[in-house]
Scaffold this motif. Structure first.
Motif, PDB file in Angstrom:
ATOM      1  N   GLN A  93       0.817  -1.213   0.000  1.00  0.00           N
ATOM      2  CA  GLN A  93       0.000   0.000   0.000  1.00  0.00           C
ATOM      3  C   GLN A  93       0.851   1.264   0.000  1.00  0.00           C
ATOM      4  OE1 GLN A  93      -3.461  -0.181  -0.362  1.00  0.00           O
ATOM      5  NE2 GLN A  93      -2.761  -2.271  -0.786  1.00  0.00           N
ATOM      6  N   ASP A 112       5.197   2.821  -1.071  1.00  0.00           N
ATOM      7  CA  ASP A 112       6.471   2.551  -1.719  1.00  0.00           C
ATOM      8  C   ASP A 112       7.331   1.644  -0.841  1.00  0.00           C
ATOM      9  OD1 ASP A 112       5.493   4.399  -3.497  1.00  0.00           O
ATOM     10  OD2 ASP A 112       6.861   6.004  -2.890  1.00  0.00           O
ATOM     11  N   GLN A 153       4.990   2.289  -5.279  1.00  0.00           N
ATOM     12  CA  GLN A 153       3.949   1.286  -5.058  1.00  0.00           C
ATOM     13  C   GLN A 153       3.362   0.806  -6.371  1.00  0.00           C
ATOM     14  OE1 GLN A 153       0.436   1.889  -5.537  1.00  0.00           O
ATOM     15  NE2 GLN A 153      -0.225  -0.097  -4.741  1.00  0.00           N
ATOM     16  N   SER A 154       3.270   1.692  -7.367  1.00  0.00           N
ATOM     17  CA  SER A 154       2.665   1.348  -8.650  1.00  0.00           C
ATOM     18  C   SER A 154       3.487   0.346  -9.451  1.00  0.00           C
ATOM     19  CB  SER A 154       2.439   2.617  -9.480  1.00  0.00           C
ATOM     20  OG  SER A 154       3.685   3.278  -9.726  1.00  0.00           O
ATOM     21  N   TYR A 155       4.762   0.133  -9.084  1.00  0.00           N
ATOM     22  CA  TYR A 155       5.609  -0.808  -9.810  1.00  0.00           C
ATOM     23  C   TYR A 155       5.317  -2.260  -9.437  1.00  0.00           C
ATOM     24  CZ  TYR A 155       8.776   2.868 -11.571  1.00  0.00           C
ATOM     25  OH  TYR A 155       9.324   3.939 -12.224  1.00  0.00           O
ATOM     26  N   LYS A 171       3.043  -5.697  -8.259  1.00  0.00           N
ATOM     27  CA  LYS A 171       1.798  -6.364  -8.621  1.00  0.00           C
ATOM     28  C   LYS A 171       1.616  -7.579  -7.728  1.00  0.00           C
ATOM     29  CE  LYS A 171       4.147  -9.028 -12.245  1.00  0.00           C
ATOM     30  NZ  LYS A 171       4.195  -9.369 -13.682  1.00  0.00           N
ATOM     31  N   GLY A 195       5.378   9.824  -6.509  1.00  0.00           N
ATOM     32  CA  GLY A 195       4.911   9.354  -7.807  1.00  0.00           C
ATOM     33  C   GLY A 195       5.228  10.358  -8.899  1.00  0.00           C
ATOM     34  N   GLN A 196       4.374  10.462  -9.888  1.00  0.00           N
ATOM     35  CA  GLN A 196       4.622  11.316 -11.050  1.00  0.00           C
ATOM     36  C   GLN A 196       4.319  12.788 -10.760  1.00  0.00           C
ATOM     37  OE1 GLN A 196       5.884  10.336 -14.245  1.00  0.00           O
ATOM     38  NE2 GLN A 196       6.428   8.580 -12.961  1.00  0.00           N
ATOM     39  N   GLU A 225       9.550  10.947 -11.725  1.00  0.00           N
ATOM     40  CA  GLU A 225       9.187  10.230 -10.508  1.00  0.00           C
ATOM     41  C   GLU A 225       9.776  10.952  -9.302  1.00  0.00           C
ATOM     42  OE1 GLU A 225       7.031   7.174  -8.766  1.00  0.00           O
ATOM     43  OE2 GLU A 225       7.312   7.436 -10.924  1.00  0.00           O
TER      44      GLU A 225
END
Length: 339
Positions: free
Chosen positions: A76, A78, A123-125, A127, A168-169, A194
């Protein structure tokens, strides 16, 4: 950025050790970073340890390490990959996505054999299921490889205290941008970057000077109409920060609020100063924009270490108490908090 005292802004908790057996191959191929690449016919190697001690005597050049780990639940927040040392330079990828770089690769090789690696993996990296970490290493001479530990994934407990995580971005542009602090400034033509990360690792190598960051976001209803704290972690080197067009903070030699912003040797250390700026309640709206002008005097640059986000006053007090318990914590300035 110059050498100076270490100031802790990351409160780490070990999640998983990565020491042990990795897949390994000498050579260099871009497809080796991809999660779907089949490395089943590669050799195995124990990490950490110089590859010369594992049978690759007198080899200098490129080599790759790969390790696949399973996550039943997507994190949830990084995660941070810490590596004790790599001889000499490296790039890190997670599921084929670039994470960061330390040292210089050909055609301009530069050793960082004694530098501890700290890579923030968004975190988005990640899965659910299998995730592949790939490390591209270049050795100039002598020993090579992931030579020192620990090699471990950590979570940053400070991220858990953020009411709103803004990592993030972000929008990013080098050189000075007139009126970029204004709310209605059009940043659609800007690049994406990033945060946190050194801008050298994100596609702007060897750039020194002025750069701008912008982030627009919606604030949850429960955070409206109260005084908040904006945390920007560490910035290399100096910054001026605006919230909805109003200047709320900055670190530079001309606006130091305390001698604590100077290192233990008395020299100014902007890059190691933790940024924490009050956001007056009068500025807080549903839709908001942060603009940051960063000046880098040399070597690395940018918003390079978190936490990056918004805390309530209560969360910020808890964060300070946690930080003071860390073994490498030193008193540090929290700029503009006592205006």
């Amino acid at each position: 950025m110059a050498n100076g005292p270490k100031v802790n802004s990351q409160i780490l908790q070990e999640e998983q050790s990565l020491e042990g057996i990795w897949r390994f191959s000498i050579g260099d191929d871009e497809q080796w970073k991809e999660a779907h690449f089949d490395d089943s016919n590669w050799e195995t190697i124990r990490v950490p340890g110089a590859w010369e001690s594992r049978g690759y005597n007198d080899y200098n050049g490129f080599a790759w390490y790969r390790k696949t780990i399973r996550l039943d639940v997507v994190p949830q927040h990084d995660l941070i990959l810490r590596i004790g040392s790599i001889d000499d330079a490296d790039e890190v990828f997670v599921n084929g996505r670039f994470v960061g770089r330390t040292g210089g690769l050909p055609p301009h090789p530069q050793t960082e054999y004694n530098t501890q690696r700290n890579y923030t993996i968004p975190q988005s990296y990640w899965k659910s299921g299998n995730n592949t970490i790939a490390i591209r290493v270049y050795d100039l001479y002598n020993h090579g490889g992931i030579t020192g530990g620990p090699v471990t994934l950590y979570s940053n407990l400070a991220d858990n205290l953020l009411a709103l995580n803004l990592s993030g971005q972000w929008k990013f542009a080098v050189h000075n941008q007139n009126n970029a602090e204004q709310i209605n400034y059009n940043d659609e033509h800007w690049s994406s970057i990033e945060v946190p990360a050194k801008w050298e690792e994100a596609g702007w190598p060897d750039y020194d000077g002025v750069a701008w960051y912008r982030k627009s976001f919606a604030l949850p209803e429960h955070l409206l109409h109260q005084e908040l704290i904006l945390l920007l972690g560490k910035i290399d080197d100096e910054d001026k920060t605006w919230f909805n067009g109003t200047r709320i903070g900055g670190v530079s030699p001309g606006n130091l609020r305390s001698s604590l912003a100077r290192g233990i040797d008395g020299h100014y250390q902007a890059y190691s100063t933790l940024r924490a700026y009050k956001i007056p309640a009068s500025l807080v709206k549903k839709d908001n924009t942060i603009a940051i002008r960063v000046f880098d005097s040399g070597i690395d640059g940018g918003i390079y270490e978190g936490p990056v986000g918004i805390m309530t006053q209560d969360q910020f007090e808890r964060f300070k108490k946690m930080a003071k318990q860390e073994p490498d914590f030193i008193d540090t300035i929290w700029e503009w908090l006592n205006n």
